[in-house]
Design an enzyme around this catalytic site. Structure first.
Site, PDB file in Angstrom:
ATOM      1  N   GLY A  23      11.341  42.263  36.463  1.00  0.00           N
ATOM      2  CA  GLY A  23      10.589  42.648  37.763  1.00  0.00           C
ATOM      3  C   GLY A  23      11.068  43.719  38.693  1.00  0.00           C
ATOM      4  O   GLY A  23      10.954  43.857  39.834  1.00  0.00           O
ATOM      5  N   ALA A  24      12.070  44.351  38.223  1.00  0.00           N
ATOM      6  CA  ALA A  24      13.018  45.098  38.914  1.00  0.00           C
ATOM      7  C   ALA A  24      12.236  46.570  39.334  1.00  0.00           C
ATOM      8  O   ALA A  24      12.773  47.274  40.512  1.00  0.00           O
ATOM      9  CB  ALA A  24      14.251  45.373  38.106  1.00  0.00           C
TER      10      ALA A  24
ATOM     11  N   TYR B 178      -1.720  29.942  40.495  1.00  0.00           N
ATOM     12  CA  TYR B 178      -0.432  30.527  41.034  1.00  0.00           C
ATOM     13  C   TYR B 178       0.530  29.392  41.384  1.00  0.00           C
ATOM     14  O   TYR B 178       1.535  29.513  41.285  1.00  0.00           O
ATOM     15  CB  TYR B 178      -0.787  31.624  42.064  1.00  0.00           C
ATOM     16  CG  TYR B 178       0.403  32.292  42.708  1.00  0.00           C
ATOM     17  CD1 TYR B 178       1.085  33.265  41.719  1.00  0.00           C
ATOM     18  CD2 TYR B 178       0.830  31.750  43.830  1.00  0.00           C
ATOM     19  CE1 TYR B 178       2.290  33.923  42.390  1.00  0.00           C
ATOM     20  CE2 TYR B 178       2.005  32.539  44.305  1.00  0.00           C
ATOM     21  CZ  TYR B 178       2.654  33.703  43.806  1.00  0.00           C
ATOM     22  OH  TYR B 178       3.827  34.262  43.790  1.00  0.00           O
ATOM     23  N   ALA B 179      -0.151  28.762  42.178  1.00  0.00           N
ATOM     24  CA  ALA B 179       0.597  27.516  42.986  1.00  0.00           C
ATOM     25  C   ALA B 179       1.152  26.578  41.665  1.00  0.00           C
ATOM     26  O   ALA B 179       2.438  26.064  41.766  1.00  0.00           O
ATOM     27  CB  ALA B 179      -0.295  26.576  43.832  1.00  0.00           C
ATOM     28  N   ALA B 180       0.483  26.497  40.711  1.00  0.00           N
ATOM     29  CA  ALA B 180       1.002  25.393  39.519  1.00  0.00           C
ATOM     30  C   ALA B 180       1.956  26.150  38.893  1.00  0.00           C
ATOM     31  O   ALA B 180       3.135  25.552  38.482  1.00  0.00           O
ATOM     32  CB  ALA B 180      -0.272  25.208  38.500  1.00  0.00           C
TER      33      ALA B 180
ATOM     34  N   VAL C  72       8.046  40.958  29.582  1.00  0.00           N
ATOM     35  CA  VAL C  72       8.838  39.745  29.591  1.00  0.00           C
ATOM     36  C   VAL C  72       7.998  38.338  29.124  1.00  0.00           C
ATOM     37  O   VAL C  72       8.565  37.266  29.159  1.00  0.00           O
ATOM     38  CB  VAL C  72       9.592  39.497  30.873  1.00  0.00           C
ATOM     39  CG1 VAL C  72      10.661  40.462  31.058  1.00  0.00           C
ATOM     40  CG2 VAL C  72       8.567  39.083  31.934  1.00  0.00           C
TER      41      VAL C  72
ATOM     42  N   SER D 273       7.852  30.544  44.872  1.00  0.00           N
ATOM     43  CA  SER D 273       6.980  31.047  45.742  1.00  0.00           C
ATOM     44  C   SER D 273       6.735  29.948  46.839  1.00  0.00           C
ATOM     45  O   SER D 273       6.661  28.624  46.342  1.00  0.00           O
ATOM     46  CB  SER D 273       5.615  31.478  45.331  1.00  0.00           C
ATOM     47  OG  SER D 273       4.814  31.583  46.497  1.00  0.00           O
TER      48      SER D 273
ATOM     49  N   LYS E 193       4.367  28.433  39.964  1.00  0.00           N
ATOM     50  CA  LYS E 193       5.662  28.425  40.718  1.00  0.00           C
ATOM     51  C   LYS E 193       6.021  27.159  41.007  1.00  0.00           C
ATOM     52  O   LYS E 193       7.047  26.853  41.220  1.00  0.00           O
ATOM     53  CB  LYS E 193       4.994  29.302  42.205  1.00  0.00           C
ATOM     54  CG  LYS E 193       4.799  30.689  42.081  1.00  0.00           C
ATOM     55  CD  LYS E 193       5.905  31.406  41.227  1.00  0.00           C
ATOM     56  CE  LYS E 193       5.750  33.053  41.214  1.00  0.00           C
ATOM     57  NZ  LYS E 193       6.999  33.783  40.649  1.00  0.00           N
TER      58      LYS E 193
HETATM   59  N1  NAD Z   1       5.240  39.621  47.704  1.00  0.00           N
HETATM   60  C1  NAD Z   1       4.884  38.378  48.117  1.00  0.00           C
HETATM   61  O1  NAD Z   1       4.217  37.973  49.232  1.00  0.00           O
HETATM   62  C2  NAD Z   1       5.668  37.179  47.341  1.00  0.00           C
HETATM   63  C3  NAD Z   1       5.830  35.788  48.003  1.00  0.00           C
HETATM   64  C4  NAD Z   1       6.204  34.691  47.179  1.00  0.00           C
HETATM   65  C5  NAD Z   1       6.735  35.068  46.085  1.00  0.00           C
HETATM   66  N2  NAD Z   1       6.676  36.151  45.411  1.00  0.00           N
HETATM   67  C6  NAD Z   1       7.197  36.338  44.025  1.00  0.00           C
HETATM   68  O2  NAD Z   1       8.130  37.401  43.873  1.00  0.00           O
HETATM   69  C7  NAD Z   1       8.427  38.155  42.857  1.00  0.00           C
HETATM   70  C8  NAD Z   1       8.266  39.663  42.906  1.00  0.00           C
HETATM   71  O3  NAD Z   1       7.153  39.769  43.688  1.00  0.00           O
HETATM   72  P1  NAD Z   1       7.020  41.194  44.484  1.00  0.00           P
HETATM   73  O4  NAD Z   1       6.523  41.036  45.696  1.00  0.00           O
HETATM   74  O5  NAD Z   1       8.255  42.268  44.322  1.00  0.00           O
HETATM   75  O6  NAD Z   1       5.742  42.007  43.544  1.00  0.00           O
HETATM   76  P2  NAD Z   1       5.592  43.593  42.875  1.00  0.00           P
HETATM   77  O7  NAD Z   1       4.328  43.548  42.361  1.00  0.00           O
HETATM   78  O8  NAD Z   1       5.963  44.686  43.781  1.00  0.00           O
HETATM   79  O9  NAD Z   1       6.576  43.250  41.695  1.00  0.00           O
HETATM   80  C9  NAD Z   1       6.361  42.547  40.397  1.00  0.00           C
HETATM   81  C10 NAD Z   1       6.858  43.367  39.233  1.00  0.00           C
HETATM   82  O10 NAD Z   1       6.763  42.404  38.045  1.00  0.00           O
HETATM   83  C11 NAD Z   1       6.422  43.386  36.977  1.00  0.00           C
HETATM   84  N3  NAD Z   1       5.868  42.655  35.997  1.00  0.00           N
HETATM   85  C12 NAD Z   1       4.922  41.675  36.164  1.00  0.00           C
HETATM   86  N4  NAD Z   1       4.617  41.149  35.058  1.00  0.00           N
HETATM   87  C13 NAD Z   1       5.384  41.545  34.064  1.00  0.00           C
HETATM   88  C14 NAD Z   1       5.575  41.398  32.786  1.00  0.00           C
HETATM   89  N5  NAD Z   1       4.871  40.414  31.996  1.00  0.00           N
HETATM   90  N6  NAD Z   1       6.704  42.004  32.021  1.00  0.00           N
HETATM   91  C15 NAD Z   1       7.456  42.770  32.908  1.00  0.00           C
HETATM   92  N7  NAD Z   1       7.298  43.150  34.098  1.00  0.00           N
HETATM   93  C16 NAD Z   1       6.263  42.545  34.627  1.00  0.00           C
HETATM   94  C17 NAD Z   1       5.178  44.273  37.690  1.00  0.00           C
HETATM   95  O11 NAD Z   1       5.229  45.635  37.022  1.00  0.00           O
HETATM   96  C18 NAD Z   1       5.957  44.573  38.903  1.00  0.00           C
HETATM   97  O12 NAD Z   1       6.859  45.607  39.039  1.00  0.00           O
HETATM   98  C19 NAD Z   1       6.996  37.630  42.048  1.00  0.00           C
HETATM   99  O13 NAD Z   1       7.456  36.528  41.092  1.00  0.00           O
HETATM  100  C20 NAD Z   1       6.190  36.912  42.878  1.00  0.00           C
HETATM  101  O14 NAD Z   1       5.389  35.677  42.486  1.00  0.00           O
HETATM  102  C21 NAD Z   1       6.252  37.292  46.050  1.00  0.00           C
END
Ligand code: NAD
Length: 249
Positions: A12-13, A155-157, A64, A142, A159
């Site tokens: 998710g980089a 989503y909750a389940a 992934v 999360s 995480k």
């Molecule tokens: N932003 C929030 O408010 C928040 C809050 C709590 C938790 N999170 C968690 O943090 C993590 C990152 O979130 P973010 O805010 O940076 O979101 P984001 O959408 O900016 O980044 C998520 C990235 O994951 C990639 N991705 C998704 N599915 C993929 C897959 N199957 N294979 C490869 N890449 C994939 C996407 O292309 C994206 O670049 C997530 O797991 C999210 O659940 C986010």
């Protein structure tokens, strides 16, 4: 430096939080292998972080949630970095739906993106870390997995599943010198929540004890702590909560 020369794989980089973690790790002297399915954004993140440090930043675009793709991810990362000391599972997905209207396909999509992906990546790096006799795995869960939220049962389940998975694996891995922990952010200002309903987003920040959501950089520090030594050396199965006070444990 606490993680200097460590070799880290970050999924998710190309996203907000994953990119912030990658930038912090790289600035602390780690060598990073960045993974995302968004090839264009990943390429620009690699170019930005790798400018002048081409040996420090590598990556591959893949999905992934696919078993064979994750095997390839780990092979390529090992080849590029010579080993894997740290895995950060930061990719994820979210949708919003009342339970009654949720199809099994949507449920599975979110479970796949948030939970299958973590299982696959951890299982793939585990033998490498075991052979090395050390490693760090940091899952990104999360606060919704801790407190729940209406219209986010899937989503909750997923995480909450990540948190349970993290604890179980932490117990399995610690005897091998591998420390497994989670970071459970609260609301973070990325594009992750862009498709959620206005009624869901309105008032979210005001309801937080801190009164504001986090910037991605404010989440990255927790992932640095858990990867670092000596300061991260006795965290085992923990879930750190940079969440603006949304959940207090
Ligand atoms: N932003 C929030 O408010 C928040 C809050 C709590 C938790 N999170 C968690 O943090 C993590 C990152 O979130 P973010 O805010 O940076 O979101 P984001 O959408 O900016 O980044 C998520 C990235 O994951 C990639 N991705 C998704 N599915 C993929 C897959 N199957 N294979 C490869 N890449 C994939 C996407 O292309 C994206 O670049 C997530 O797991 C999210 O659940 C986010």
């Amino acid at each position: 430096m606490q993680i200097e020369n460590k070799r880290a794989v970050i999924t998710g980089a190309a996203g907000g939080i994953g990119q912030a973690i990658a930038a912090l790790y790289a600035s602390a002297g780690a060598r990073v292998f960045l993974v995302d399915r968004d090839a264009a954004r990943l390429e620009s993140v690699i170019a930005e972080l790798g400018a002048g440090h081409t040996d420090q930043v590598h990556g591959i675009a893949l999905d992934v949630t696919r078993e064979e793709a994750v095997a390839r991810m780990v092979d390529e990362a090992e080849g590029a970095l010579g080993g894997i000391d740290v895995l950060v599972t930061c990719s994820g997905a979210i949708t919003e739906r009342e339970l009654e209207d949720m199809s099994l396909a949507e449920w599975r999509e979110i479970m796949g993106a948030n939970l299958d992906a973590v299982f696959l990546a951890c299982r793939a790096v585990f033998p490498i870390m075991k052979r090395q006799g050390s490693g760090r795995i940091i899952t990104v869960s999360s606060q919704i997995g801790q407190r729940g939220a209406p219209r986010f049962t899937h989503y909750a389940a997923s995480k909450a599943g990540v948190i349970g998975f993290t604890k179980a694996l932490a117990r399995e891995a610690a005897p091998h010198g591998i420390l497994v922990n989670s970071v459970a952010p609260g609301p973070v200002l990325t594009s992750f929540n862009r498709d959620l309903r206005a009624e869901t987003l309105d008032g979210t920040e005001a309801a937080l004890p801190l009164g504001r959501a986090a910037q991605p950089e404010e989440i990255a520090g927790a992932a640095l702590l858990l990867a670092s030594s000596p300061h991260g050396d006795v965290f085992v199965g923990q879930t750190l909560g940079p969440n603006s006070g949304d959940v207090m444990l």
